[in-house]
Design an enzyme around this catalytic site. Structure first.
Site, mmCIF file in Angstrom:
data_model
loop_
_atom_site.group_PDB
_atom_site.id
_atom_site.type_symbol
_atom_site.label_atom_id
_atom_site.label_comp_id
_atom_site.label_asym_id
_atom_site.label_seq_id
_atom_site.Cartn_x
_atom_site.Cartn_y
_atom_site.Cartn_z
ATOM 1 N N VAL A 154 0.839 -1.194 0.000
ATOM 2 C CA VAL A 154 0.000 0.000 0.000
ATOM 3 C C VAL A 154 0.880 1.252 0.000
ATOM 4 O O VAL A 154 0.600 2.220 -0.704
ATOM 5 C CB VAL A 154 -0.973 0.010 1.196
ATOM 6 C CG1 VAL A 154 -1.793 1.294 1.200
ATOM 7 C CG2 VAL A 154 -1.893 -1.196 1.145
ATOM 8 N N ASP A 155 1.956 1.233 0.781
ATOM 9 C CA ASP A 155 2.910 2.346 0.748
ATOM 10 C C ASP A 155 3.457 2.551 -0.661
ATOM 11 O O ASP A 155 3.525 3.676 -1.167
ATOM 12 C CB ASP A 155 4.078 2.068 1.698
ATOM 13 C CG ASP A 155 3.809 2.525 3.119
ATOM 14 O OD1 ASP A 155 3.018 3.460 3.306
ATOM 15 O OD2 ASP A 155 4.401 1.948 4.048
ATOM 16 N N ILE A 156 3.872 1.457 -1.280
ATOM 17 C CA ILE A 156 4.477 1.548 -2.613
ATOM 18 C C ILE A 156 3.473 2.068 -3.629
ATOM 19 O O ILE A 156 3.776 2.962 -4.431
ATOM 20 C CB ILE A 156 5.037 0.170 -3.028
ATOM 21 C CG1 ILE A 156 6.265 -0.171 -2.163
ATOM 22 C CG2 ILE A 156 5.409 0.159 -4.511
ATOM 23 C CD1 ILE A 156 6.733 -1.602 -2.318
ATOM 24 N N GLY A 197 2.806 5.693 -3.127
ATOM 25 C CA GLY A 197 3.883 6.473 -3.727
ATOM 26 C C GLY A 197 3.747 6.577 -5.235
ATOM 27 O O GLY A 197 4.004 7.636 -5.825
#
Length: 397
Positions: free
Chosen positions: A179-181, A184
Site C-alpha cells: 500500500v505504501d508503494i 507512492g
C-alpha cells in the site's frame, strides 16, 4: 542529472515509505529532489535495521537497508521545523520548487505555517501533495496509519492468504509494503498530472492522497466481482478467482507458477503435458468451465506435473508460449539472466562503503535515458550546499 524531469525541483518533506517512494521515482526521472530531514534524527527508516550498510572496512554504518531502498538520487538537508529559521528555509525552498511532498499528520504543517495555503502564498504554482493514512477529511483524518493496518482495513488481507481451515490458512499481508508503494506511485502520477495541468493553467494544486483510498482502489477485480455478484471474495491461496489454471503446482524438485490466461494457451498447455484431449473436454474447454470444474482439473494437473522438474516444465511451457516460471528467492531473482540483461541491479558510488547496490527504476526512455549516479544521501549531506544556493548560512537551520 539527465532524465525527462531534469527541469523539475521537488521538496520532499516526507518520511518512511509512501512519500519517499514517490520522491525516488521523481529523482530517478531526473528531478532535483531535496529531502528535508529532522535535525540530528533524520528519516525514521535510517534506524529500521539490521541490516545496515557496511563501510569499506566491513563495519556496520548507520545506513539501514530499508532507508537505502527508497531514497536514491536525493539531496539531504537537516532542518529543525520547530524553529523559525528552519521553517524559513522550507519557505525559501518552496518558493523555488515545483512539487512538495509531505506525509505529516493532518493539520501539523498548517500549525507550523507550512500548510498549502501558507506556501501557495509564497509560490502560487506549487504542486503540494499531502499523503496521509486516511485523507485530509473524514472521521479518521487525524489518525496515524501504517501499511500493515491499511492492508487489513482496506480489504487486501481478506483476499490474501490460504483459505480458512487449511494448513497455514488465514489472512496474510503482502510480503512488501504494497500500500505504501502503490500510494507512492499514485502520488507520482498525481503530481506529474498536476504539473502537466499547470502548463495549461499556470496554477498549482493541492493533492489529497490517502493510503486507505489507495488500498480500496487496489481491490480492482476483486471489488468488481463483489459489486457484480454480491458475493464476498474469499482467500484462495494462490488460485486466481476468475482465470484457470493459475496456481502454484508441485513438481519433481519444487514448485512452479502456472498462469494460463486463455483457451488458446490452455490447449497448448494440454499438449505439453501430454493430454491434448483436455482442451476438447466440455468440462475444461473454456475458462468458465475450468473455473466451475477446478477441483477435478487440478487433480489431473498435479498428477501430470509431478512427473517433471522445474527446468523441464518451465522450458517446455516457454517453448509453447504458455506462461510459467519458478518461484525464485530474492537472491535468485538477481541471478535471472533476463533481470541481469535488463540491468535492474546497479552499483552506485557511496561515501562510506565505496559503492551500494540499488534496484533501479524499470523505466527506459529512448530519448531521455535515466542515470543512477547519486546514492541515498547521508543525513544532512547536502545541507550546506543547498543553503548556500539560497544565500543562507548553515547556522540558520
Amino acid at each position: 542529472m539527465p532524465g525527462p524531469l531534469s527541469h523539475v525541483r521537488v521538496l520532499d518533506l516526507s518520511r518512511i515509505m509512501a512519500g519517499p517512494w514517490c520522491g525516488q521515482i521523481l529523482a530517478d526521472l531526473g528531478a532535483d529532489v531535496i529531502k528535508v530531514e529532522r535535525l540530528g534524527e533524520g528519516d525514521d527508516t535510517r534506524r529500521w535495521g539490521p541490516p545496515f550498510l557496511k563501510d569499506s572496512d566491513g563495519e556496520a554504518t548507520k545506513e539501514a537497508g530499508y532507508y537505502l531502498s527508497v531514497n536514491r538520487g536525493k539531496r539531504s538537508v537537516e532542518l529543525d521545523l520547530k524553529s523559525e529559521e528552519g521553517r524559513a528555509v522550507v519557505k525559501a525552498l518552496a518558493a523555488e520548487s515545483d512539487i512538495l511532498l509531505e506525509n505529516f499528520k493532518t493539520g501539523t504543517l498548517d500549525r507550523m505555517g507550512l500548510g498549502y495555503e501558507d506556501l501557495k502564498a509564497v509560490n502560487p504554482k506549487l504542486i503540494y501533495c499531502s499523503i496521509t493514512g486516511f485523507g485530509l477529511t473524514g472521521p479518521m483524518a487525524g489518525d496515524a496509519a501504517y501499511d500493515f493496518m491499511i492492508q487489513g482495513m482496506g480489504g487486501l488481507m481478506s483476499v490474501t492468504g490460504g483459505p480458512d481451515g487449511t494448513p497455514g490458512g488465514g489472512p496474510q499481508k503482502v510480503g512488501v509494503p504494497i500500500v505504501d508503494i502503490m500510494t507512492g506511485m499514485y502520488a507520482a502520477i498525481g503530481v506529474l498530472s498536476a504539473l502537466t495541468n499547470r502548463d495549461q493553467t499556470g496554477k498549482g494544486d493541492h493533492i489529497d492522497l490517502a493510503m486507505l483510498d489507495v488500498s480500496v482502489a487496489m481491490l480492482a477485480n476483486q471489488a468488481m466481482n463483489y459489486l457484480v455478484s454480491g458475493n464476498e471474495p474469499v482467500r484462495r491461496g494462490n488460485r486466481h478467482p476468475n482465470i484457470q489454471p493459475q496456481n502454484v503446482y508441485p513438481v519433481k524438485d519444487g514448485y512452479i507458477v502456472l498462469a494460463v490466461g486463455n483457451d488458446g494457451q490452455f490447449r497448448k498447455f494440454a499438449e505439453v503435458i501430454g493430454q491434448p484431449a483436455l482442451a476438447d473436454d466440455p468440462k475444461f474447454s473454456t475458462n468458465a468451465a475450468r473455473v466451475e470444474n477446478l477441483e477435478e482439473l487440478e487433480g489431473l494437473l498435479i498428477k501430470a506435473l509431478s512427473t517433471g522438474s522445474i527446468d523441464h516444465w518451465v522450458s517446455s511451457f516457454a517453448a509453447a508460449g504458455v506462461p510459467s516460471g519458478p518461484i525464485n528467492t530474492v537472491g535468485r531473482v538477481f541471478d535471472e539472466p533476463q533481470v541481469q540483461h535488463r540491468e535492474m541491479l546497479r552499483d552506485i558510488p557511496h561515501p562510506l562503503s565505496g559503492s551500494v547496490k540499488q534496484v533501479v527504476s524499470p523505466l527506459n526512455f529512448a530519448n531521455a535515458p535515466l542515470a543512477f549516479d547519486r546514492a541515498p544521501p547521508l543525513l544532512g549531506e547536502h545541507t550546506e550546499e543547498v543553503l548556500q544556493a539560497l544565500g543562507l548560512k548553515e547556522t540558520q537551520q
